[in-house]
Design a protein around this motif. Structure first.
Motif, PDB file in Angstrom:
ATOM      1  N   GLU A 121       0.829  -1.210   0.000  1.00 15.28           N
ATOM      2  CA  GLU A 121       0.000   0.000   0.000  1.00 15.28           C
ATOM      3  C   GLU A 121       0.862   1.257   0.000  1.00 15.28           C
ATOM      4  OE1 GLU A 121      -4.028  -1.232   2.407  1.00 15.28           O
ATOM      5  OE2 GLU A 121      -2.152  -1.152   3.550  1.00 15.28           O
ATOM      6  N   LYS A 171       2.315   1.679  -3.431  1.00 19.98           N
ATOM      7  CA  LYS A 171       1.279   2.107  -4.379  1.00 19.98           C
ATOM      8  C   LYS A 171       1.056   3.614  -4.312  1.00 19.98           C
ATOM      9  CE  LYS A 171      -3.522   1.270  -5.659  1.00 19.98           C
ATOM     10  NZ  LYS A 171      -4.741   0.512  -5.359  1.00 19.98           N
ATOM     11  N   VAL A 172       0.969   4.158  -3.100  1.00 21.66           N
ATOM     12  CA  VAL A 172       0.768   5.601  -2.951  1.00 21.66           C
ATOM     13  C   VAL A 172       1.974   6.368  -3.490  1.00 21.66           C
ATOM     14  CG1 VAL A 172       0.540   7.470  -1.267  1.00 21.66           C
ATOM     15  CG2 VAL A 172      -0.827   5.391  -1.021  1.00 21.66           C
ATOM     16  N   ASN A 220       4.076   5.391  -5.790  1.00 16.23           N
ATOM     17  CA  ASN A 220       4.082   5.284  -7.251  1.00 16.23           C
ATOM     18  C   ASN A 220       3.027   6.176  -7.884  1.00 16.23           C
ATOM     19  OD1 ASN A 220       6.175   3.439  -7.181  1.00 16.23           O
ATOM     20  ND2 ASN A 220       4.852   1.652  -7.427  1.00 16.23           N
ATOM     21  N   GLN A 221       1.844   6.217  -7.299  1.00 12.94           N
ATOM     22  CA  GLN A 221       0.766   7.048  -7.846  1.00 12.94           C
ATOM     23  C   GLN A 221       1.150   8.528  -7.838  1.00 12.94           C
ATOM     24  OE1 GLN A 221      -2.514   5.823  -5.348  1.00 12.94           O
ATOM     25  NE2 GLN A 221      -3.318   4.445  -6.902  1.00 12.94           N
ATOM     26  N   THR A 222       1.737   8.992  -6.747  1.00 14.57           N
ATOM     27  CA  THR A 222       2.102  10.409  -6.684  1.00 14.57           C
ATOM     28  C   THR A 222       3.249  10.723  -7.644  1.00 14.57           C
ATOM     29  OG1 THR A 222       3.547  10.043  -4.794  1.00 14.57           O
ATOM     30  CG2 THR A 222       1.294  10.721  -4.325  1.00 14.57           C
ATOM     31  N   VAL A 230       3.864   9.157 -10.539  1.00 13.83           N
ATOM     32  CA  VAL A 230       3.285   9.161 -11.885  1.00 13.83           C
ATOM     33  C   VAL A 230       2.506  10.452 -12.112  1.00 13.83           C
ATOM     34  CG1 VAL A 230       1.516   8.066 -13.340  1.00 13.83           C
ATOM     35  CG2 VAL A 230       3.244   6.672 -12.191  1.00 13.83           C
ATOM     36  N   GLU A 231       1.736  10.863 -11.124  1.00 16.75           N
ATOM     37  CA  GLU A 231       0.962  12.101 -11.239  1.00 16.75           C
ATOM     38  C   GLU A 231       1.883  13.299 -11.453  1.00 16.75           C
ATOM     39  OE1 GLU A 231      -1.301  14.803  -8.071  1.00 16.75           O
ATOM     40  OE2 GLU A 231      -2.210  12.826  -8.312  1.00 16.75           O
ATOM     41  N   GLU A 289       3.374  13.187 -14.995  1.00 18.28           N
ATOM     42  CA  GLU A 289       2.351  13.547 -15.987  1.00 18.28           C
ATOM     43  C   GLU A 289       2.127  15.059 -16.026  1.00 18.28           C
ATOM     44  OE1 GLU A 289      -1.037  11.177 -14.912  1.00 18.28           O
ATOM     45  OE2 GLU A 289      -0.322   9.439 -16.038  1.00 18.28           O
TER      46      GLU A 289
END
Length: 119
Positions: free
Chosen positions: A21, A24-25, A27-29, A31-32, A35
């Motif tokens: 978890e 995941k957080v 990685n998400q931040t 990637v954001e 982008e």
């Protein structure tokens, strides 16, 4: 929905987030962020936000390092300290129904009187 959120907050206060978890957080931040930096508008927006929030545009590039340093124990401790039922605001969205007449309170559900609205 509110009960489900309360349940997740209770779990967060009791159990540590798993390494998966946490990853995941992170990685998400990441990637954001990448982008947003892919366009001139996104880069300008992120640099401006970093400067407005911290007074230093360079903080945009150190934020990911700070996020990576956060531990599951720190997440749990922050949840216990700040996610207190009496210290939150809950909003309810209501579809359809009647709305107030034009003028003060227009667009708000009936009964959504504000202190500054005329009587």
């Amino acid at each position: 929905m509110e009960a489900a959120v309360e349940e997740e907050i209770a779990v967060l206060k009791m159990d540590l987030a798993s390494p998966r978890e946490m990853l995941k957080v992170r990685n998400q931040t990441e990637v954001e962020t990448v982008e947003h930096l892919a366009s001139n508008a996104g880069l300008a927006s992120r640099l401006g936000s970093a400067w407005a929030l911290t007074g230093n545009w360079r903080s945009l590039f150190s934020d990911q390092e700070k996020l990576t340093a956060v531990t599951a124990e720190e997440v749990r401790d922050v949840a216990r300290r700040y996610l207190i039922p009496g210290h939150r605001t809950v909003a309810s969205l209501v579809r359809g129904g009647r709305t107030a007449a034009r003028g003060a309170g227009a667009g708000r559900p009936l009964g959504a009187h504000q202190p500054w609205d005329p009587n």
